[in-house]
Design a protein around this motif. Structure first.
Motif, PDB file in Angstrom:
ATOM      1  N   VAL A  83       0.834  -1.202   0.000  1.00  0.00           N
ATOM      2  CA  VAL A  83       0.000   0.000   0.000  1.00  0.00           C
ATOM      3  C   VAL A  83       0.875   1.260   0.000  1.00  0.00           C
ATOM      4  N   LEU A  84       0.392   2.270  -0.707  1.00  0.00           N
ATOM      5  CA  LEU A  84       0.957   3.611  -0.652  1.00  0.00           C
ATOM      6  C   LEU A  84      -0.107   4.508  -0.029  1.00  0.00           C
ATOM      7  N   ALA A  85       0.221   5.109   1.120  1.00  0.00           N
ATOM      8  CA  ALA A  85      -0.678   6.051   1.780  1.00  0.00           C
ATOM      9  C   ALA A  85      -0.137   7.456   1.533  1.00  0.00           C
ATOM     10  N   VAL A  86      -1.010   8.352   1.100  1.00  0.00           N
ATOM     11  CA  VAL A  86      -0.611   9.724   0.796  1.00  0.00           C
ATOM     12  C   VAL A  86      -1.606  10.678   1.442  1.00  0.00           C
ATOM     13  N   VAL A  87      -1.083  11.730   2.050  1.00  0.00           N
ATOM     14  CA  VAL A  87      -1.951  12.814   2.506  1.00  0.00           C
ATOM     15  C   VAL A  87      -1.440  14.096   1.875  1.00  0.00           C
ATOM     16  N   VAL A  88      -2.322  14.747   1.112  1.00  0.00           N
ATOM     17  CA  VAL A  88      -2.029  16.027   0.478  1.00  0.00           C
ATOM     18  C   VAL A  88      -2.624  17.109   1.386  1.00  0.00           C
ATOM     19  N   ARG A  89      -1.783  18.073   1.797  1.00  0.00           N
ATOM     20  CA  ARG A  89      -2.273  19.124   2.691  1.00  0.00           C
ATOM     21  C   ARG A  89      -2.278  20.470   1.984  1.00  0.00           C
ATOM     22  N   TYR A  90      -3.434  21.138   2.095  1.00  0.00           N
ATOM     23  CA  TYR A  90      -3.569  22.523   1.655  1.00  0.00           C
ATOM     24  C   TYR A  90      -3.634  23.397   2.906  1.00  0.00           C
TER      25      TYR A  90
END
Length: 198
Positions: free
Chosen positions: A87-94
């Protein structure tokens, strides 16, 4: 251990900062890096793209400029708690204009992945093992039929004074398979050490 059937995502907002949690099924670092490049291209104005990769032989994590331990570590903890792999977990933050502090960041990144996980459909990962058996030529066809019954794959064969088969099957079936083969062939088989040669 489980892996994702397909990609899932969720979005949370905390003090006007948006966190886009995403989970992707991947099998290698190369695949993960390509996915990260696409995500960065889709979100050019995001302030952080934090990620965790868990896959066989090649895992990693990156806080992408957030204070150390406040982004990737809580994401990693969720994956381990949920027994996710490949699995690849990604969190994009603005950025929303308000600092959240270390505790707030830790909760936000962990929650973004937890919320994405709520949408996930999981597939159990079956652990495979190998066994190498030597049998008389006359017994090879019976051993091959037993392999079909167990849905085991013969990954290598060699013929010297006997037939030597290297067999891959579910780890939890190895003992039963060997015992059944031993009985079927009246003990006329030898279990060999697994090495690089068939």
């Amino acid at each position: 251990m489980y892996q994702l059937k397909s990609a899932v995502s969720a979005e949370i907002e905390i003090k006007k900062s948006r966190f886009l949690g995403q989970l992707y099924p991947v099998l290698s670092r190369v695949e993960a890096q390509a996915m990260l490049a696409q995500i960065r291209a889709q979100h050019p104005s995001a302030v952080h793209v934090c990620w965790v990769l868990l896959c066989e032989g090649d895992s990693g994590l990156d806080d992408d400029g957030e204070p150390s331990g406040t982004a990737a570590k809580p994401m990693y903890n969720v994956l381990v708690h949920k027994a996710l792999f490949n699995v690849l977990a990604v969190v994009v933050r603005y950025w929303g204009g308000t600092k959240l502090g270390a505790g707030g960041l830790t909760r936000a990144y962990g929650q973004a992945i937890s919320d994405a996980f709520k949408n996930a459909e999981l597939i159990a990962i079956e652990v495979l093992s190998e066994i190498k058996l030597a049998v008389q030529f006359a017994d090879e066809s019976q051993l091959r039929r037993l392999c079909e019954y167990y849905q085991a794959n013969i990954i290598a064969s060699d013929y010297t004074d006997r037939a030597i088969l290297r067999i891959r099957l579910k780890e939890n079936q190895v003992d039963a398979f060997y015992n059944e083969a031993h009985n079927l062939l009246r003990g006329n088989l030898e279990k060999l050490a697994i090495d690089d040669v068939a």
